[in-house]
Design a protein around this motif. Structure first.
Motif, PDB file in Angstrom:
ATOM      1  N   ARG B  54       0.829  -1.218   0.000  1.00  0.00           N
ATOM      2  CA  ARG B  54       0.000   0.000   0.000  1.00  0.00           C
ATOM      3  C   ARG B  54       0.856   1.257   0.000  1.00  0.00           C
ATOM      4  O   ARG B  54       0.579   2.197  -0.720  1.00  0.00           O
ATOM      5  CB  ARG B  54      -0.911   0.004   1.231  1.00  0.00           C
ATOM      6  CG  ARG B  54      -1.991  -1.039   1.123  1.00  0.00           C
ATOM      7  CD  ARG B  54      -2.926  -0.961   2.310  1.00  0.00           C
ATOM      8  NE  ARG B  54      -3.813  -2.112   2.304  1.00  0.00           N
ATOM      9  CZ  ARG B  54      -4.363  -2.644   3.373  1.00  0.00           C
ATOM     10  NH1 ARG B  54      -4.126  -2.112   4.546  1.00  0.00           N
ATOM     11  NH2 ARG B  54      -5.157  -3.672   3.301  1.00  0.00           N
ATOM     12  N   ASP B  55       1.909   1.271   0.833  1.00  0.00           N
ATOM     13  CA  ASP B  55       2.734   2.471   0.934  1.00  0.00           C
ATOM     14  C   ASP B  55       4.007   2.282   0.117  1.00  0.00           C
ATOM     15  O   ASP B  55       4.918   1.566   0.518  1.00  0.00           O
ATOM     16  CB  ASP B  55       3.075   2.706   2.420  1.00  0.00           C
ATOM     17  CG  ASP B  55       3.818   4.014   2.627  1.00  0.00           C
ATOM     18  OD1 ASP B  55       4.185   4.652   1.621  1.00  0.00           O
ATOM     19  OD2 ASP B  55       4.034   4.381   3.799  1.00  0.00           O
ATOM     20  N   ARG B  56       4.063   2.952  -1.019  1.00  0.00           N
ATOM     21  CA  ARG B  56       5.222   2.803  -1.915  1.00  0.00           C
ATOM     22  C   ARG B  56       6.524   3.332  -1.284  1.00  0.00           C
ATOM     23  O   ARG B  56       7.606   3.000  -1.731  1.00  0.00           O
ATOM     24  CB  ARG B  56       4.972   3.510  -3.254  1.00  0.00           C
ATOM     25  CG  ARG B  56       3.756   2.973  -4.043  1.00  0.00           C
ATOM     26  CD  ARG B  56       3.978   1.506  -4.390  1.00  0.00           C
ATOM     27  NE  ARG B  56       3.219   1.074  -5.541  1.00  0.00           N
ATOM     28  CZ  ARG B  56       2.247   0.163  -5.536  1.00  0.00           C
ATOM     29  NH1 ARG B  56       1.881  -0.387  -4.388  1.00  0.00           N
ATOM     30  NH2 ARG B  56       1.638  -0.209  -6.637  1.00  0.00           N
ATOM     31  N   GLU B  57       6.370   4.174  -0.248  1.00  0.00           N
ATOM     32  CA  GLU B  57       7.556   4.704   0.436  1.00  0.00           C
ATOM     33  C   GLU B  57       8.341   3.586   1.126  1.00  0.00           C
ATOM     34  O   GLU B  57       9.521   3.715   1.402  1.00  0.00           O
ATOM     35  CB  GLU B  57       7.142   5.719   1.516  1.00  0.00           C
ATOM     36  CG  GLU B  57       6.469   6.978   0.974  1.00  0.00           C
ATOM     37  CD  GLU B  57       7.429   7.818   0.155  1.00  0.00           C
ATOM     38  OE1 GLU B  57       8.558   8.023   0.617  1.00  0.00           O
ATOM     39  OE2 GLU B  57       7.061   8.227  -0.962  1.00  0.00           O
ATOM     40  N   LEU B  58       7.642   2.487   1.408  1.00  0.00           N
ATOM     41  CA  LEU B  58       8.286   1.372   2.116  1.00  0.00           C
ATOM     42  C   LEU B  58       8.946   0.386   1.161  1.00  0.00           C
ATOM     43  O   LEU B  58       9.386  -0.684   1.568  1.00  0.00           O
ATOM     44  CB  LEU B  58       7.250   0.624   2.970  1.00  0.00           C
ATOM     45  CG  LEU B  58       6.525   1.439   4.040  1.00  0.00           C
ATOM     46  CD1 LEU B  58       5.469   0.594   4.728  1.00  0.00           C
ATOM     47  CD2 LEU B  58       7.525   1.961   5.065  1.00  0.00           C
ATOM     48  N   PHE B  59       8.992   0.770  -0.118  1.00  0.00           N
ATOM     49  CA  PHE B  59       9.445  -0.179  -1.134  1.00  0.00           C
ATOM     50  C   PHE B  59      10.835  -0.759  -0.830  1.00  0.00           C
ATOM     51  O   PHE B  59      11.066  -1.953  -0.998  1.00  0.00           O
ATOM     52  CB  PHE B  59       9.459   0.475  -2.525  1.00  0.00           C
ATOM     53  CG  PHE B  59       9.942  -0.460  -3.592  1.00  0.00           C
ATOM     54  CD1 PHE B  59       9.068  -1.376  -4.167  1.00  0.00           C
ATOM     55  CD2 PHE B  59      11.270  -0.468  -4.014  1.00  0.00           C
ATOM     56  CE1 PHE B  59       9.508  -2.267  -5.139  1.00  0.00           C
ATOM     57  CE2 PHE B  59      11.713  -1.361  -4.981  1.00  0.00           C
ATOM     58  CZ  PHE B  59      10.828  -2.250  -5.550  1.00  0.00           C
ATOM     59  N   ARG B  60      11.752   0.105  -0.392  1.00  0.00           N
ATOM     60  CA  ARG B  60      13.144  -0.349  -0.225  1.00  0.00           C
ATOM     61  C   ARG B  60      13.231  -1.554   0.724  1.00  0.00           C
ATOM     62  O   ARG B  60      13.740  -2.612   0.337  1.00  0.00           O
ATOM     63  CB  ARG B  60      14.005   0.790   0.304  1.00  0.00           C
ATOM     64  CG  ARG B  60      15.464   0.420   0.510  1.00  0.00           C
ATOM     65  CD  ARG B  60      16.314   1.655   0.772  1.00  0.00           C
ATOM     66  NE  ARG B  60      17.683   1.299   1.075  1.00  0.00           N
ATOM     67  CZ  ARG B  60      18.183   1.238   2.296  1.00  0.00           C
ATOM     68  NH1 ARG B  60      17.416   1.513   3.331  1.00  0.00           N
ATOM     69  NH2 ARG B  60      19.448   0.912   2.493  1.00  0.00           N
ATOM     70  N   PHE B  61      12.720  -1.408   1.934  1.00  0.00           N
ATOM     71  CA  PHE B  61      12.797  -2.518   2.897  1.00  0.00           C
ATOM     72  C   PHE B  61      11.946  -3.701   2.446  1.00  0.00           C
ATOM     73  O   PHE B  61      12.305  -4.856   2.648  1.00  0.00           O
ATOM     74  CB  PHE B  61      12.375  -2.063   4.294  1.00  0.00           C
ATOM     75  CG  PHE B  61      13.452  -1.284   4.977  1.00  0.00           C
ATOM     76  CD1 PHE B  61      14.689  -1.860   5.230  1.00  0.00           C
ATOM     77  CD2 PHE B  61      13.245   0.026   5.361  1.00  0.00           C
ATOM     78  CE1 PHE B  61      15.699  -1.147   5.841  1.00  0.00           C
ATOM     79  CE2 PHE B  61      14.247   0.753   5.972  1.00  0.00           C
ATOM     80  CZ  PHE B  61      15.474   0.176   6.212  1.00  0.00           C
TER      81      PHE B  61
END
Lengths: 239, 188
Positions: B54-61
């Protein structure tokens, strides 16, 4: 530098620092992603009507599919053909029968040998065992000079070997889950295989060294002699 | 039900983390070639799972977690590959005109890669992420889906095993307490 391990890690970091850039690999990546097939289940659940049809089809087809899946592997080899032709025919036959193994043939003065290769034990089990854990029959008909001979892998030996390998695989998974080191895991699994094979009466020759690869070679050689005497089959697990 | 992700969307999200993820994939494996296969497998899995993020900001982890999980799966299913020797010694790349330095780097990198491949998958991932990528223990815990004490234990046991391996081959090693070599990360 104060210690070798830190220096080695730094060298490793430096040596592996350069990777292909995304720009360079984007086309390959996109092509690979575009060609990636959507998982069947997500496809099914996004289309309820199709899902019912597919699920019904699976239910209706299951007994037939099960019968096919538990059927024996039967390969036909025309030994009068060149090896390339035999190989291509064997691969087609194996694929048609749903085998995961890479099947190939070789010829020598003793005749034709059919070799099954698997990349992992799980793949091997999928081919060699049916749904109930019983060994699946392996048969080969070899035609040479107008005469055809059919031979099969000894089902009793096949079953015993599979039982040993299943136990070894379970032990490996167990040790892995316990985070036992690779060296210790390898040592214990190989020891188990050697013990079980010896108990079955398989004469395992001494390995040329303690190295795992040499020990596996000795085990394979022993199994090969025990299992394939009188049949055209050869077994080899690994890459 | 979420719509399937488009490859272009994944490629765009992947761009900022691509190099780091690819390095990690290669460092976790026995060869760069295997690392590239692992990376590719993680990308395919990420495409399947992307609609659920849902939150693309969390993609890295999120992506690193997929990569590490794929690494565990590969480590488990390739049981027999443990017995085979390294197929390609592609650890090192040419680093200039200094042949002696290059040869030494090649030797050292291959030696530690061999040592790392002897660790269980979870320990190997923790050690590589901490020592070579500068992730904090908390970040590794997030990626591995484990508790902080579990990660500390993996690091400690991994270092012990590396040290023991070096002792066995007659090389002195004192890794504990040495800061991460790649980005100066520290263990909190």
């Amino acid at each position: 530098m104060s210690d070798e391990l830190t220096t080695d890690l730094r060298a490793f970091a430096q040596a592996t620092d350069r990777v292909p850039s995304l720009t360079r690999t984007t086309s390959a990546l996109e092509a690979s992603l575009a060609s990636h097939k959507e998982p069947l289940m997500s496809k099914i659940f996004r289309r309820p009507l199709v899902a019912i049809a597919i699920l019904l089809l699976i239910v209706v087809a299951t007994p037939v599919a099960y019968a096919l899946a538990t059927d024996r592997f039967h390969l036909f080899v025309d030994a009068d053909q060149p090896t390339d032709t035999i190989n291509s025919s064997l691969q087609q036959q194996a694929r048609a029968q749903g085998a995961r193994a890479d099947v190939s043939a070789s010829k020598d003065q003793d005749g034709v040998h059919v070799q099954f290769k698997w990349n992992s034990l799980k793949e091997m089990f999928a081919d060699c065992l049916d749904g109930s854990g019983a060994p699946r029959a392996f048969e080969a008909s070899v035609a040479k000079d107008g005469q055809t001979t059919t031979t099969a892998l000894d089902p009793d030996k096949h079953r015993k070997l599979m039982a040993v390998l299943v136990e070894a695989d379970q032990l490996a998974d167990q040790l892995h889950a316990q985070q036992v080191s690779e060296d210790e895991c390898t040592r214990r699994v190989l020891a188990l295989i050697r013990d079980r094979l010896t108990a079955l009466g398989v004469a395992v020759p001494a390995a040329t060294s303690d190295a795992p690869a040499d020990q596996v070679r000795a085990l394979e050689q022993a199994v090969q002699t025990w299992l394939s005497s009188g049949t055209p089959f050869q077994f080899h697990v690994g890459k | 039900m979420a719509a399937p992700a488009q490859p272009q969307e994944l490629v765009a999200l992947l761009a900022p983390v691509h190099d780091e993820a690819r390095r990690l994939a290669r460092r976790l494996c026995r060869s760069d070639h295997e690392g590239d296969d692992l990376f590719q497998e993680a990308v395919v899995r990420a495409l399947e799972k992307l609609p659920a993020l849902r939150d693309r900001e969390l993609f890295r982890f999120w992506f690193f977690r997929i990569l590490v999980t794929s690494h565990y799966s590969r480590a488990r299913r390739s049981f027999w590959r443990r017995f085979t020797p390294l197929e390609h010694d592609d650890t090192a790349r040419a680093v200039g005109d200094d042949g002696a330095a290059w040869a030494e780097q090649r030797f050292r990198a291959a030696r530690v890669r061999t040592a790392l491949t002897r660790l269980p998958a979870e320990q190997r991932a923790a050690v590589v992420m901490f020592e070579l990528h500068g992730f904090t223990v908390e970040e590794i815990a997030t990626i591995q889906g484990a508790s902080v004490p579990a990660v500390k234990s993996r690091l400690s046991r991994g270092r012990d095993q590396l040290r023991r391996y070096y002792e066995r081959i007659g090389v002195s090693a004192e890794l504990a307490g040495v800061p991460a070599v790649a980005r100066g990360g520290s263990e909190s």
